[in-house]
Enzyme design. Structure first.
Site, PDB file in Angstrom:
ATOM      1  N   ASN A 100      16.696  22.311 -32.170  1.00 39.08           N
ATOM      2  CA  ASN A 100      15.885  22.608 -30.999  1.00 39.08           C
ATOM      3  C   ASN A 100      14.746  23.549 -31.358  1.00 39.08           C
ATOM      4  O   ASN A 100      14.768  24.222 -32.393  1.00 39.08           O
ATOM      5  CB  ASN A 100      16.760  23.297 -29.940  1.00 39.08           C
ATOM      6  CG  ASN A 100      17.756  22.384 -29.298  1.00 39.08           C
ATOM      7  OD1 ASN A 100      17.387  21.456 -28.602  1.00 39.08           O
ATOM      8  ND2 ASN A 100      19.043  22.633 -29.519  1.00 39.08           N
ATOM      9  N   ARG A 128      25.308  26.352 -25.867  1.00 36.88           N
ATOM     10  CA  ARG A 128      25.899  25.046 -25.547  1.00 36.88           C
ATOM     11  C   ARG A 128      25.344  23.957 -26.449  1.00 36.88           C
ATOM     12  O   ARG A 128      26.036  23.424 -27.317  1.00 36.88           O
ATOM     13  CB  ARG A 128      25.632  24.719 -24.067  1.00 36.88           C
ATOM     14  CG  ARG A 128      26.476  23.566 -23.506  1.00 36.88           C
ATOM     15  CD  ARG A 128      25.946  22.189 -23.813  1.00 36.88           C
ATOM     16  NE  ARG A 128      24.607  21.937 -23.285  1.00 36.88           N
ATOM     17  CZ  ARG A 128      23.907  20.853 -23.576  1.00 36.88           C
ATOM     18  NH1 ARG A 128      24.400  19.926 -24.408  1.00 36.88           N
ATOM     19  NH2 ARG A 128      22.677  20.692 -23.090  1.00 36.88           N
ATOM     20  N   ASP A 129      24.070  23.648 -26.309  1.00 33.97           N
ATOM     21  CA  ASP A 129      23.463  22.581 -27.094  1.00 33.97           C
ATOM     22  C   ASP A 129      23.438  22.932 -28.578  1.00 33.97           C
ATOM     23  O   ASP A 129      23.529  22.053 -29.437  1.00 33.97           O
ATOM     24  CB  ASP A 129      22.034  22.340 -26.582  1.00 33.97           C
ATOM     25  CG  ASP A 129      21.407  21.080 -27.150  1.00 33.97           C
ATOM     26  OD1 ASP A 129      22.140  20.191 -27.586  1.00 33.97           O
ATOM     27  OD2 ASP A 129      20.172  20.989 -27.149  1.00 33.97           O
ATOM     28  N   HIS A 149      12.140  20.096 -23.029  1.00 27.75           N
ATOM     29  CA  HIS A 149      13.162  20.369 -24.048  1.00 27.75           C
ATOM     30  C   HIS A 149      12.750  19.634 -25.327  1.00 27.75           C
ATOM     31  O   HIS A 149      12.976  18.436 -25.466  1.00 27.75           O
ATOM     32  CB  HIS A 149      14.520  19.861 -23.537  1.00 27.75           C
ATOM     33  CG  HIS A 149      15.680  20.163 -24.431  1.00 27.75           C
ATOM     34  ND1 HIS A 149      16.751  20.906 -24.000  1.00 27.75           N
ATOM     35  CD2 HIS A 149      15.950  19.822 -25.716  1.00 27.75           C
ATOM     36  CE1 HIS A 149      17.641  21.003 -24.987  1.00 27.75           C
ATOM     37  NE2 HIS A 149      17.167  20.341 -26.029  1.00 27.75           N
ATOM     38  N   CYS A 192      21.651  16.939 -31.765  1.00 29.66           N
ATOM     39  CA  CYS A 192      22.371  16.051 -30.856  1.00 29.66           C
ATOM     40  C   CYS A 192      23.415  15.308 -31.673  1.00 29.66           C
ATOM     41  O   CYS A 192      23.068  14.576 -32.597  1.00 29.66           O
ATOM     42  CB  CYS A 192      21.431  15.061 -30.171  1.00 29.66           C
ATOM     43  SG  CYS A 192      22.306  13.888 -29.116  1.00 29.66           S
ATOM     44  N   HIS A 211      12.539  19.093 -29.534  1.00 31.88           N
ATOM     45  CA  HIS A 211      13.129  19.296 -30.853  1.00 31.88           C
ATOM     46  C   HIS A 211      11.999  19.323 -31.877  1.00 31.88           C
ATOM     47  O   HIS A 211      10.937  18.727 -31.667  1.00 31.88           O
ATOM     48  CB  HIS A 211      14.147  18.199 -31.165  1.00 31.88           C
ATOM     49  CG  HIS A 211      15.418  18.335 -30.407  1.00 31.88           C
ATOM     50  ND1 HIS A 211      16.634  17.973 -30.908  1.00 31.88           N
ATOM     51  CD2 HIS A 211      15.673  18.815 -29.163  1.00 31.88           C
ATOM     52  CE1 HIS A 211      17.587  18.204 -30.023  1.00 31.88           C
ATOM     53  NE2 HIS A 211      17.013  18.713 -28.948  1.00 31.88           N
TER      54      HIS A 211
END
Length: 313
Positions: A261, A26-27, A219, A252, A221
């Protein structure tokens, strides 16, 4: 994994097991310039499940206008029905998104908030308070249907437009998000500027305000190469849920300074070396990321993927 490496050398005061919340499908894929075919996405998720990941964020039920890379949510989700024993959370921005997700049988959802006003406007076209008001009926309906709700909070450590984000500001919004009824809170270092001391300070303040460590995920990065250091700090505090993306995919789309990520393979290598259980087969996971990199036509940014795939070639 290979020749007995990494060596299993546990450290003190770390959790015995960590749940990896895999966000690559997804991300990761939402930040790709091209749209990945639905069948490739489905195979990617199946391969991730076969590698032992038990939580795989599948897709997002946002309007196709905003994230065209995930416009096939209705087509993708039914292709995952044969995956057993794996949680498949989906992102929903509003009540309409929740309705679409429920119609397909989704049992875990996530809402996506911001700790800063500028990003809230750019990402959701609303203020922070307006965003929370939008999430309130979504969370209430999900809870009424016994659906697990994760609350993402972005820009927890820094914002490309506003600069440093005070810890108390993040805690205020995080507390409001949890007070809506979220089961879990994911703290997002959206542009990768966190450092370990900052991570520990935020976690401590959240605990003081009544948010338990057991409900918190992190989460990170890897913009400045700090993602693993920050993860280790969070683990030392007691966090047991870590978000990561297979092959280091993602960033993002609304924050151009946000790079990839934390790569799931890099995380698993560290956790394996610390003797922390994840249930993930690093060899299968690496093979999956190599395969996905081939689909995307470029090498994986994960250092572990590169090291292991080079060794095996």
């Amino acid at each position: 994994m290979t020749d007995g490496l990494p060596m299993d050398v546990p450290a003190q005061d770390l959790p015995p097991r960590v749940r990896i919340h895999e966000v690559g499908a997804r991300d990761g894929l939402q930040n790709e310039q091209s749209v990945v075919p639905t069948e490739v996405k489905a195979e990617f998720i199946h391969r991730l499940a076969d590698a032992g990941l038990t939580t795989i964020e599948a897709t997002s039920f946002v309007h196709p206008k905003w994230v065209p890379q995930l416009a096939d949510a209705e087509q993708l989700f039914p292709l995952l029905g044969d995956i057993e024993g794996v949680a498949l959370p989906v992102l929903v921005p509003n009540e309409r998104g929740l309705e679409r997700a429920i119609a397909l049988g989704a049992r875990r959802i996530a809402v996506f908030g911001s700790a800063t006003e500028t990003f809230a406007q750019r990402n959701l076209n609303r203020s922070v308070d307006e965003s929370l008001a939008m999430f309130e009926p979504v969370v209430a309906k999900a809870r009424a249907d016994k659906i697990h709700v994760r609350g993402y909070l972005s820009m927890c450590f820094g914002d490309p437009w506003e600069g440093p984000v005070p810890v108390h500001q993040v805690v205020r919004v995080a507390k409001q998000l949890m007070d809506l009824g979220c089961d879990e809170l994911s703290l997002g270092d959206t542009i990768g500027v966190a450092t370990p001391g900052h991570v520990l300070a935020l976690l401590a303040q959240l605990n003081e305000e009544g948010v338990p460590t057991s409900a918190i995920g992190v989460h990170f990065h890897d913009t400045y190469g700090q993602a693993l250091a920050n993860t280790l700090a969070a683990l030392q505090h007691g966090v047991r849920t870590v978000d990561a993306s297979a092959g280091g995919l993602g960033g993002c789309p609304y924050a151009k300074s946000a790079t990839g990520n934390l790569a799931t393979e890099d995380l698993v290598w560290m956790l394996d070396g610390l003797g922390i259980e994840t249930g993930v087969d690093l060899g299968r996971l690496t093979a999956t990321s190599v395969w996905m990199a081939e689909q995307l036509g470029r090498p994986s940014p994960s250092r572990t993927v590169r090291a292991l795939s080079h060794k095996e070639s």
